[in-house]
Design a protein around this motif. Structure first.
Motif, PDB file in Angstrom:
ATOM      1  N   SER A 148      -5.366   4.115   3.879  1.00 15.41           N
ATOM      2  CA  SER A 148      -6.807   4.297   3.358  1.00 15.41           C
ATOM      3  C   SER A 148      -7.648   4.758   4.462  1.00 15.41           C
ATOM      4  O   SER A 148      -7.528   4.816   5.694  1.00 15.41           O
ATOM      5  N   LEU A 170      -9.135 -10.598   1.593  1.00 11.44           N
ATOM      6  CA  LEU A 170      -7.636 -10.566   2.168  1.00 11.44           C
ATOM      7  C   LEU A 170      -7.320 -11.821   2.973  1.00 11.44           C
ATOM      8  O   LEU A 170      -7.850 -12.437   3.960  1.00 11.44           O
ATOM      9  N   LEU A 204      -5.943  -0.098   5.382  1.00  9.24           N
ATOM     10  CA  LEU A 204      -4.792  -0.327   4.676  1.00  9.24           C
ATOM     11  C   LEU A 204      -3.682   0.638   5.196  1.00  9.24           C
ATOM     12  O   LEU A 204      -4.074   1.877   5.373  1.00  9.24           O
ATOM     13  N   TYR A 207       0.159  -6.717   1.441  1.00  6.30           N
ATOM     14  CA  TYR A 207      -0.894  -7.279   1.688  1.00  6.30           C
ATOM     15  C   TYR A 207      -1.443  -8.315   0.537  1.00  6.30           C
ATOM     16  O   TYR A 207      -1.030  -7.907  -0.527  1.00  6.30           O
ATOM     17  N   ALA A 254       0.896  -1.014   0.026  1.00  8.24           N
ATOM     18  CA  ALA A 254       0.003  -0.046  -0.122  1.00  8.24           C
ATOM     19  C   ALA A 254       0.703   1.017  -0.104  1.00  8.24           C
ATOM     20  O   ALA A 254       1.668   1.366   0.410  1.00  8.24           O
TER      21      ALA A 254
END
Length: 216
Positions: free
Chosen positions: A91, A135, A118, A124, A87
Motif C-alpha cells: 500500500s 488492525l 501493508l 493481516y 495483501a
C-alpha cells in the motif's frame, strides 16, 4: 473457524447432563431427540454469528489502498466482526476495506492512525469497531520509515516496529570546530587541535592570574 475450547466444553457438558438425566429418569427417545435438536440449534447459532469468528478471505480485490472482498454470511458491519486476509501488493496511502459492497471502511492502528504500509503477501487481521477496522496484533505493526533531523527540541520517536529504512540525518557541518565553546550538545565531541590550544592558554592565564594575585 472452530468454536472456542470454552464453548465446546460447555456443549459437551450440556450433552453429558442431558444423557445423564435420561439415564437417571428413564427418558424416552423423543426427549433425547428434543435435547439433541436443541443442541444443534445452539451450535448452528454459534457458527452463524459472524462476530464470534474470524473470517478468512482467500483473495482480496480492488487496488493497493482500496481493498474489496466477498465474504459469505456478512450482510452488515457490526462491532466485533473480524476478518483475515493476505495483501496482494504494497500500500502507498491510507487503506480501506469494502466487504460485500457494504462500504469502504478505513483500516486503523490501535492508536487511531490510518494504516498505510501493508506489505505484499503479508497476512493481516482486522476487527470492526465504531466505523473502522482496527488492525490486530499491534505489537508487530511496522510504522514505516522515520527520518529524524537534529534540532533544538526533543523529538518523539513513534513506537512500534520500523521497516529498517529510517535514519537520523547527518550534516557535514556538525563538527567540533563548528561548535561554540562551553555549549554542550547532547554528547561530548572531540575537540579540535585549535580548541585544545585555546583551552590550554586559557588555563595557563587563569593559573598565572592566581599566582600574581597571591603574590600581591
Amino acid at each position: 473457524m472452530k468454536p472456542s475450547a470454552q464453548h465446546m466444553n460447555w456443549l459437551l457438558n450440556r450433552a453429558y447432563k442431558c444423557i445423564l438425566d435420561l439415564q437417571q429418569n428413564g427418558g424416552n427417545i423423543e426427549e433425547l431427540e428434543q435435547s439433541v435438536h436443541a443442541l444443534e440449534n445452539k451450535i448452528s447459532s454459534h457458527v452463524d454469528d459472524v462476530a464470534l469468528h474470524t473470517k478468512w478471505i482467500e483473495t482480496v480485490g480492488g487496488i493497493a489502498n482500496a481493498l474489496t472482498a466477498t465474504v459469505p454470511g456478512i450482510t452488515s458491519y457490526k462491532n466485533g466482526l473480524a476478518v483475515s486476509f493476505p495483501a496482494t501488493s504494497n500500500s502507498t496511502a491510507a487503506v480501506t476495506l469494502n466487504i460485500n459492497g457494504l462500504g469502504a471502511i478505513p483500516i486503523k492502528n490501535l492508536n487511531g492512525v490510518a494504516v498505510s504500509n501493508l506489505k505484499a503477501s503479508g497476512v493481516y487481521t482486522v476487527r470492526y469497531r465504531a466505523g473502522a477496522f482496527i488492525l490486530q496484533g499491534e505489537s508487530e505493526v511496522e510504522i514505516g520509515k522515520q527520518i529524524i533531523k537534529p534540532s533544538t527540541t526533543k523529538q518523539t520517536i513513534l513506537k512500534w516496529l520500523h521497516d529498517g529504512t529510517g535514519y537520523v540525518e547527518g550534516d557535514s557541518n556538525l563538527t567540533a570546530s563548528n561548535i561554540l565553546a562551553d555549549k554542550p550538545i547532547l554528547m561530548d565531541m572531540p575537540k579540535s587541535a585549535e580548541q585544545e590550544q585555546i583551552d590550554a592558554l586559557t588555563q595557563a592565564v587563569a593559573e598565572l592570574s592566581l599566582l600574581v594575585g597571591g603574590g600581591a
